[in-house]
Design a protein around this motif. Structure first.
Motif, PDB file in Angstrom:
ATOM      1  N   ILE A  24       0.832  -1.203   0.000  1.00 20.77           N
ATOM      2  CA  ILE A  24       0.000   0.000   0.000  1.00 20.77           C
ATOM      3  C   ILE A  24       0.864   1.250   0.000  1.00 20.77           C
ATOM      4  CG2 ILE A  24      -1.647   1.352   1.361  1.00 20.77           C
ATOM      5  CD1 ILE A  24      -2.844  -1.297   2.324  1.00 20.77           C
ATOM      6  N   GLY A  25       1.926   1.229   0.803  1.00 22.81           N
ATOM      7  CA  GLY A  25       2.824   2.374   0.867  1.00 22.81           C
ATOM      8  C   GLY A  25       3.468   2.683  -0.469  1.00 22.81           C
ATOM      9  N   HIS A  26       3.825   1.634  -1.222  1.00 27.67           N
ATOM     10  CA  HIS A  26       4.412   1.851  -2.543  1.00 27.67           C
ATOM     11  C   HIS A  26       3.397   2.432  -3.522  1.00 27.67           C
ATOM     12  CE1 HIS A  26       7.828  -0.442  -1.097  1.00 27.67           C
ATOM     13  NE2 HIS A  26       8.451  -0.225  -2.232  1.00 27.67           N
ATOM     14  N   LEU A  27       2.149   2.027  -3.390  1.00 28.61           N
ATOM     15  CA  LEU A  27       1.109   2.498  -4.301  1.00 28.61           C
ATOM     16  C   LEU A  27       0.706   3.938  -4.011  1.00 28.61           C
ATOM     17  CD1 LEU A  27      -1.192  -0.662  -4.451  1.00 28.61           C
ATOM     18  CD2 LEU A  27       0.495   0.094  -6.151  1.00 28.61           C
ATOM     19  N   GLU A  28       0.888   4.368  -2.768  1.00 31.35           N
ATOM     20  CA  GLU A  28       0.442   5.697  -2.366  1.00 31.35           C
ATOM     21  C   GLU A  28       1.452   6.801  -2.635  1.00 31.35           C
ATOM     22  OE1 GLU A  28      -2.698   4.751   1.278  1.00 31.35           O
ATOM     23  OE2 GLU A  28      -0.700   5.539   1.717  1.00 31.35           O
ATOM     24  N   VAL A  29       2.720   6.443  -2.795  1.00 35.54           N
ATOM     25  CA  VAL A  29       3.751   7.480  -2.933  1.00 35.54           C
ATOM     26  C   VAL A  29       3.745   8.076  -4.326  1.00 35.54           C
ATOM     27  CG1 VAL A  29       5.239   6.431  -1.187  1.00 35.54           C
ATOM     28  CG2 VAL A  29       5.509   5.796  -3.595  1.00 35.54           C
ATOM     29  N   ARG A  48       6.590  10.459   5.285  1.00 37.00           N
ATOM     30  CA  ARG A  48       7.054  10.302   6.664  1.00 37.00           C
ATOM     31  C   ARG A  48       5.913   9.995   7.618  1.00 37.00           C
ATOM     32  NH1 ARG A  48      10.022   8.042   9.316  1.00 37.00           N
ATOM     33  NH2 ARG A  48      10.763   8.813  11.295  1.00 37.00           N
ATOM     34  N   GLY A  49       6.077   8.926   8.402  1.00 34.78           N
ATOM     35  CA  GLY A  49       5.038   8.513   9.332  1.00 34.78           C
ATOM     36  C   GLY A  49       3.906   7.762   8.673  1.00 34.78           C
ATOM     37  N   GLY A  50       4.088   7.395   7.402  1.00 35.59           N
ATOM     38  CA  GLY A  50       3.051   6.693   6.660  1.00 35.59           C
ATOM     39  C   GLY A  50       3.068   5.192   6.881  1.00 35.59           C
ATOM     40  N   VAL A  51       2.403   4.477   5.980  1.00 38.91           N
ATOM     41  CA  VAL A  51       2.181   3.044   6.195  1.00 38.91           C
ATOM     42  C   VAL A  51       3.455   2.222   6.115  1.00 38.91           C
ATOM     43  CG1 VAL A  51      -0.248   3.036   5.521  1.00 38.91           C
ATOM     44  CG2 VAL A  51       1.497   2.821   3.769  1.00 38.91           C
ATOM     45  N   ILE A  52       4.468   2.667   5.367  1.00 39.85           N
ATOM     46  CA  ILE A  52       5.712   1.894   5.311  1.00 39.85           C
ATOM     47  C   ILE A  52       6.412   1.917   6.668  1.00 39.85           C
ATOM     48  CG2 ILE A  52       8.016   1.761   4.298  1.00 39.85           C
ATOM     49  CD1 ILE A  52       6.853   2.603   1.660  1.00 39.85           C
ATOM     50  N   ASP A  53       6.433   3.066   7.308  1.00 38.07           N
ATOM     51  CA  ASP A  53       7.001   3.129   8.664  1.00 38.07           C
ATOM     52  C   ASP A  53       6.212   2.230   9.617  1.00 38.07           C
ATOM     53  OD1 ASP A  53       9.050   4.938   8.072  1.00 38.07           O
ATOM     54  OD2 ASP A  53       7.705   6.653   8.289  1.00 38.07           O
ATOM     55  N   VAL A  54       4.890   2.252   9.492  1.00 40.02           N
ATOM     56  CA  VAL A  54       4.053   1.390  10.326  1.00 40.02           C
ATOM     57  C   VAL A  54       4.358  -0.081  10.044  1.00 40.02           C
ATOM     58  CG1 VAL A  54       1.680   0.684  10.853  1.00 40.02           C
ATOM     59  CG2 VAL A  54       2.216   3.105  10.514  1.00 40.02           C
ATOM     60  N   VAL A 100      11.914   4.974  13.081  1.00 38.85           N
ATOM     61  CA  VAL A 100      11.792   6.241  13.818  1.00 38.85           C
ATOM     62  C   VAL A 100      12.692   7.324  13.233  1.00 38.85           C
ATOM     63  CG1 VAL A 100      12.183   7.344  16.051  1.00 38.85           C
ATOM     64  CG2 VAL A 100      11.092   5.098  15.951  1.00 38.85           C
ATOM     65  N   VAL A 101      13.893   6.933  12.819  1.00 33.02           N
ATOM     66  CA  VAL A 101      14.871   7.903  12.293  1.00 33.02           C
ATOM     67  C   VAL A 101      14.893   7.790  10.767  1.00 33.02           C
ATOM     68  CG1 VAL A 101      17.262   8.660  12.320  1.00 33.02           C
ATOM     69  CG2 VAL A 101      16.243   7.658  14.380  1.00 33.02           C
TER      70      VAL A 101
END
Length: 214
Positions: A24-29, A48-54, A100-101
C-alpha cells in the motif's frame, strides 16, 4: 492453547500485515519514484510517518512474538539459543530505529539522522541471517533447517549485491536488490513462525518430555 501456537500464528499475521502495508505504501507514494532505483527507505521518507514506517514497526513486533515463542516453547533452550535470540533482538532494534529515524530525501546530502538510519538498517540486515543460521542448528527447528539455510545463503548473496550496487555499482538496481533481500529475510522469519504454528498440530510442545500435548 499453546504459547507456541499463539506466537507462530501472531507472527505470521504480523508478517502478512506488514507485507500488505508495504505494498500500500508503494502504491500511495509519488509516481515519479522508481522502486528499482530507490530503496524502501527512500519511499518511506517521502511519506514520513506513513504506512511503510508502520509496516516496519509491525514486522518488528511480529519478530518479538517469535522471540517469545523461542524462549518459552521448548525448555531447556539449546546452547545456541541466547546468541540467536540476541541477533533477532538486534534485527528488531534496527527495524524500530530505522522506522523512527528517517533517511535523507533522494538526491540530497546525507545527514546525521540518515547515517544512523543506514547503519541501523545494516545491523538489521546482517543480524537476521546470522540468527537464522544459528536457529537452523537447533533440533526444534530441524524440520525447516534446510529451508532456513537456503534462505540465509540467498540473503547473504543479495546483501553482497546490494553493497556492490551502493558503492562501485553506482546504485544500479539497488531498489530491486534491497527488496529481494528483505523478501528473503522475512521468509526466514515466516519459516520459523510456521514451525511454531505447526507444533501444536503435531502434538509437540516440549519435545524432550514425552506425553506433553498442546
Amino acid at each position: 492453547m499453546s504459547r507456541t501456537w499463539n506466537t507462530g500464528v501472531v507472527a505470521l499475521g504480523g508478517i502478512a500485515l506488514a507485507a500488505v502495508l508495504t505494498v500500500i505504501g508503494h502504491l500511495e507514494v509519488n509516481d515519479d519514484l522508481n522502486p528499482w532505483a530507490l530503496t524502501i527507505s527512500d519511499f518511506a521518507v517521502s511519506d514520513r510517518g506513513g504506512v511503510i514506517d508502520v509496516a516496519m514497526v509491525v514486522l518488528a513486533l511480529a519478530t518479538v512474538a517469535l522471540l517469545y515463542g523461542l524462549r518459552r516453547a521448548h525448555p531447556p533452550r539449546p546452547r545456541s539459543s541466547p546468541t540467536a535470540e540476541l541477533l533477532l533482538g538486534a534485527w528488531v532494534g534496527g527495524l524500530l530505529l530505522a522506522a523512527v529515524v528517517p533517511t535523507n530525501e533522494p538526491g540530497t546530502a546525507m545527514t546525521t539522522a540518515a547515517y544512523l538510519h543506514r547503519y541501523a538498517s545494516v545491523i538489521a540486515f546482517l543480524a537476521l541471517p546470522v540468527g537464522g543460521w544459528l536457529l537452523a542448528r537447533q533440533d526444534r527447528l530441524a524440520s525447516a533447517a534446510r529451508t532456513l539455510r537456503t534462505l540465509v545463503l540467498l540473503s547473504l548473496v543479495l546483501a553482497a549485491a546490494m553493497v556492490w550496487s551502493a558503492y562501485p555499482g553506482d546504485r544500479v538496481l539497488i531498489g530491486l536488490a534491497e527488496r529481494l533481500l528483505i523478501l528473503t529475510e522475512v521468509a526466514v522469519l515466516a519459516t520459523v513462525a510456521v514451525v511454531q504454528a505447526r507444533a501444536v498440530d503435531h502434538g509437540v510442545v516440549v519435545p524432550h518430555e514425552r506425553g506433553a500435548t498442546a
